[in-house]
Design a protein around this motif. Structure first.
Motif, PDB file in Angstrom:
ATOM      1  N   UNK A   1      16.650  19.414  14.302  1.00 47.21           N
ATOM      2  CA  UNK A   1      17.509  19.726  15.455  1.00 47.21           C
ATOM      3  C   UNK A   1      18.932  19.884  14.933  1.00 47.21           C
ATOM      4  N   UNK A   2      19.861  20.082  15.845  1.00 47.55           N
ATOM      5  CA  UNK A   2      21.258  20.232  15.421  1.00 47.55           C
ATOM      6  C   UNK A   2      21.811  18.958  14.790  1.00 47.55           C
ATOM      7  N   UNK A   3      21.217  17.808  15.139  1.00 48.05           N
ATOM      8  CA  UNK A   3      21.778  16.525  14.679  1.00 48.05           C
ATOM      9  C   UNK A   3      20.817  15.706  13.838  1.00 48.05           C
ATOM     10  N   UNK A   4      19.563  16.161  13.650  1.00 44.87           N
ATOM     11  CA  UNK A   4      18.580  15.356  12.912  1.00 44.87           C
ATOM     12  C   UNK A   4      17.896  16.158  11.810  1.00 44.87           C
ATOM     13  N   UNK A   5      17.392  15.426  10.810  1.00 47.01           N
ATOM     14  CA  UNK A   5      16.662  15.997   9.681  1.00 47.01           C
ATOM     15  C   UNK A   5      15.326  15.288   9.549  1.00 47.01           C
ATOM     16  N   UNK A   6      14.404  15.916   8.826  1.00 43.69           N
ATOM     17  CA  UNK A   6      13.083  15.328   8.576  1.00 43.69           C
ATOM     18  C   UNK A   6      12.783  15.435   7.087  1.00 43.69           C
ATOM     19  N   UNK A   7      12.212  14.356   6.524  1.00 45.04           N
ATOM     20  CA  UNK A   7      11.834  14.353   5.109  1.00 45.04           C
ATOM     21  C   UNK A   7      10.514  13.605   4.954  1.00 45.04           C
ATOM     22  N   UNK A   8       9.662  14.107   4.080  1.00 51.12           N
ATOM     23  CA  UNK A   8       8.404  13.435   3.744  1.00 51.12           C
ATOM     24  C   UNK A   8       8.606  12.707   2.412  1.00 51.12           C
ATOM     25  N   UNK A   9       8.387  11.381   2.413  1.00 52.41           N
ATOM     26  CA  UNK A   9       8.638  10.561   1.223  1.00 52.41           C
ATOM     27  C   UNK A   9       7.445   9.652   0.956  1.00 52.41           C
ATOM     28  N   UNK A  10       7.256   9.300  -0.321  1.00 52.86           N
ATOM     29  CA  UNK A  10       6.216   8.361  -0.717  1.00 52.86           C
ATOM     30  C   UNK A  10       6.830   6.974  -0.854  1.00 52.86           C
ATOM     31  N   UNK A  11       6.264   6.004  -0.150  1.00 47.90           N
ATOM     32  CA  UNK A  11       6.800   4.640  -0.189  1.00 47.90           C
ATOM     33  C   UNK A  11       5.648   3.651  -0.334  1.00 47.90           C
TER      34      UNK A  11
ATOM     35  N   UNK B   1      10.169   6.636  12.072  1.00 52.49           N
ATOM     36  CA  UNK B   1       8.962   7.175  11.449  1.00 52.49           C
ATOM     37  C   UNK B   1       8.273   8.085  12.455  1.00 52.49           C
ATOM     38  N   UNK B   2       7.887   9.274  12.035  1.00 52.08           N
ATOM     39  CA  UNK B   2       7.179  10.171  12.949  1.00 52.08           C
ATOM     40  C   UNK B   2       5.731  10.413  12.511  1.00 52.08           C
ATOM     41  N   UNK B   3       5.362   9.958  11.304  1.00 50.54           N
ATOM     42  CA  UNK B   3       3.954   9.964  10.888  1.00 50.54           C
ATOM     43  C   UNK B   3       3.850   9.176   9.577  1.00 50.54           C
ATOM     44  N   UNK B   4       2.648   8.621   9.282  1.00 53.40           N
ATOM     45  CA  UNK B   4       1.391   8.679  10.042  1.00 53.40           C
ATOM     46  C   UNK B   4       1.383   7.653  11.175  1.00 53.40           C
ATOM     47  N   UNK B   5       0.437   7.799  12.082  1.00 56.56           N
ATOM     48  CA  UNK B   5       0.362   6.916  13.246  1.00 56.56           C
ATOM     49  C   UNK B   5       0.130   5.459  12.839  1.00 56.56           C
ATOM     50  N   UNK B   6      -0.662   5.241  11.772  1.00 53.82           N
ATOM     51  CA  UNK B   6      -0.955   3.864  11.353  1.00 53.82           C
ATOM     52  C   UNK B   6       0.302   3.129  10.941  1.00 53.82           C
ATOM     53  N   UNK B   7       1.210   3.817  10.278  1.00 50.75           N
ATOM     54  CA  UNK B   7       2.466   3.189   9.854  1.00 50.75           C
ATOM     55  C   UNK B   7       3.380   2.979  11.057  1.00 50.75           C
ATOM     56  N   UNK B   8       3.377   3.918  11.992  1.00 51.70           N
ATOM     57  CA  UNK B   8       4.177   3.759  13.214  1.00 51.70           C
ATOM     58  C   UNK B   8       3.746   2.513  13.970  1.00 51.70           C
ATOM     59  N   UNK B   9       2.429   2.325  14.134  1.00 52.62           N
ATOM     60  CA  UNK B   9       1.919   1.160  14.854  1.00 52.62           C
ATOM     61  C   UNK B   9       2.255  -0.136  14.121  1.00 52.62           C
TER      62      UNK B   9
ATOM     63  N   UNK C   1       0.821  -1.210   0.000  1.00 53.11           N
ATOM     64  CA  UNK C   1       0.000   0.000   0.000  1.00 53.11           C
ATOM     65  C   UNK C   1       0.856   1.261   0.000  1.00 53.11           C
ATOM     66  N   UNK C   2       0.430   2.243  -0.754  1.00 53.15           N
ATOM     67  CA  UNK C   2       1.186   3.496  -0.871  1.00 53.15           C
ATOM     68  C   UNK C   2       0.878   4.405   0.319  1.00 53.15           C
ATOM     69  N   UNK C   3       1.921   5.015   0.860  1.00 54.93           N
ATOM     70  CA  UNK C   3       1.776   5.915   1.998  1.00 54.93           C
ATOM     71  C   UNK C   3       2.742   7.093   1.870  1.00 54.93           C
ATOM     72  N   UNK C   4       2.308   8.235   2.381  1.00 55.26           N
ATOM     73  CA  UNK C   4       3.209   9.386   2.548  1.00 55.26           C
ATOM     74  C   UNK C   4       3.765   9.280   3.957  1.00 55.26           C
ATOM     75  N   UNK C   5       5.056   9.012   4.080  1.00 52.16           N
ATOM     76  CA  UNK C   5       5.685   8.753   5.374  1.00 52.16           C
ATOM     77  C   UNK C   5       6.684   9.861   5.683  1.00 52.16           C
ATOM     78  N   UNK C   6       6.632  10.342   6.932  1.00 54.61           N
ATOM     79  CA  UNK C   6       7.600  11.347   7.377  1.00 54.61           C
ATOM     80  C   UNK C   6       8.674  10.633   8.197  1.00 54.61           C
ATOM     81  N   UNK C   7       9.914  10.763   7.744  1.00 59.34           N
ATOM     82  CA  UNK C   7      11.051  10.117   8.408  1.00 59.34           C
ATOM     83  C   UNK C   7      11.904  11.163   9.114  1.00 59.34           C
ATOM     84  N   UNK C   8      12.345  10.820  10.306  1.00 59.59           N
ATOM     85  CA  UNK C   8      13.343  11.631  11.006  1.00 59.59           C
ATOM     86  C   UNK C   8      14.611  10.812  11.098  1.00 59.59           C
TER      87      UNK C   8
END
Length: 326
Positions: free
Chosen positions: A278-288, A307-315, A248-255
């Motif tokens: 933050x000083x040591x981390x980055x965030x990107x929204x990707x389609x997977x 993974x920081x979103x969506x909650x369904x993918x985190x779970x 299934x296709x999802x828009x996932x936000x990765x830190x």
């Protein structure tokens, strides 16, 4: 007596000798060229050879010469491929697992010969055999040929599809019934060749490994309209999919930690939007496409990517991790 037919092909043989056996470091002297032509029953002397070379230059062949004592020695330097270009192509063939050992050897010889005999020796002598995972399906060339024809003619293709058991024997899927598919594209992805097809059953793209196909054939029936996918859509699809596993296709936000930026760019492309969290981390929204191989890709980075979103993918990710721990 000399064969008149041989005389007619003298210019062709001269070009063949020059391209195959000469370069700036290895010119062929006038007397040696005449001797080589004589061995083919083609008469030639110093004066006629000079005229022949002049004719070739007028036709754009750019035959050069240097002096060996008081004798001219001829060579051609301009070739379709340079040594670095041929080296890259040879390494790509050797790295491709889907090309068998025998086919790899044959193709490497042909590529090396494009550089002429002297360069061929250099290319093959500097070759390091780093891929020992070659597959065994010798029909791979024929498979690619039929599938490419199906794509060009926009026709359905059919084949038997198999896996290998623990002894290396073929186990055919669907009780060896033929798969009849709507080809979309041939894709080389992470050492394997895949046929992307449109599936009416799933209303989505499905993938088949070309080296796992047997008895590929072109069908008379045209592909469905849904199989005519624009190239831009295909490019987006290959960015989302992991090792050609669908999901299934999802828009996932990765830190992720700063040093992993290159890894993210390598996987999703350099045009994705990345922000510093933050000083040591980055965030990107990707389609997977969510699949077991996507989880595996994440696992390899441990706590350095999350993974920081969506909650369904985190779970789902947490459940997958718990199943692994159990």
């Amino acid at each position: 007596m000399p064969d008149n037919n041989c005389q007619k092909i003298k210019l062709l043989k001269i070009v063949e000798l020059l391209r195959q056996e000469t370069d700036e470091q290895h010119p062929i002297a006038t007397r040696e060229m005449c001797k080589r032509l004589a061995s083919m029953n083609i008469t030639c002397d110093r004066r006629t050879l000079g005229r022949d070379i002049s004719t070739l230059n007028k036709q754009g062949y750019e035959v050069m010469f240097s002096w060996q004592g008081r004798e001219k020695a001829y060579y051609v330097e301009d070739r379709s491929f340079s040594v670095p270009e041929l080296k890259i192509l040879i390494d790509a063939v050797q790295a491709a697992s889907f090309i068998t050992r025998r086919k790899s050897s044959e193709l490497i010889d042909k590529l090396a010969d494009l550089g002429g005999s002297h360069r061929a020796e250099i290319l093959k002598s500097n070759m390091v055999c780093f891929n020992t995972r070659k597959y065994s399906n010798e029909a791979i060339y024929y498979n690619v040929g039929y599938l490419e024809e199906a794509l060009v003619k926009k026709k359905k293709a059919s084949f038997y599809y198999f896996d290998l058991d623990e002894t290396g024997e073929r186990v055919y899927r669907k009780n060896k019934e033929r798969y009849i598919v709507d080809p979309v594209a041939l894709v080389f992805h992470e050492d394997n060749y895949y046929l992307m097809c449109y599936s009416a059953k799933y209303n989505d793209i499905v993938n088949y490994r070309v080296d796992r196909m047997d008895s590929v054939a072109l069908e008379d029936e045209p592909v469905s309209e849904d199989a005519l996918v624009p190239e831009t859509d295909l490019a987006k699809y290959t960015e989302q999919v992991f090792k050609m596993y669908n999901g299934p296709k999802e828009e996932v936000v990765l830190q992720f930690d700063l040093p992993l930026l290159g890894v993210v760019y390598d996987k999703f492309g350099e045009d994705i939007k990345v922000i510093r969290s933050s000083d040591t981390t980055l965030v990107a929204s990707v389609k997977v496409q969510i699949s077991p191989t996507f989880w595996g890709w994440l696992f390899q980075f441990g706590g350095k990517m999350r993974i920081i979103s969506p909650d369904s993918v985190i779970e789902e990710y947490k459940k997958h991790a718990a199943d692994v721990c159990e």
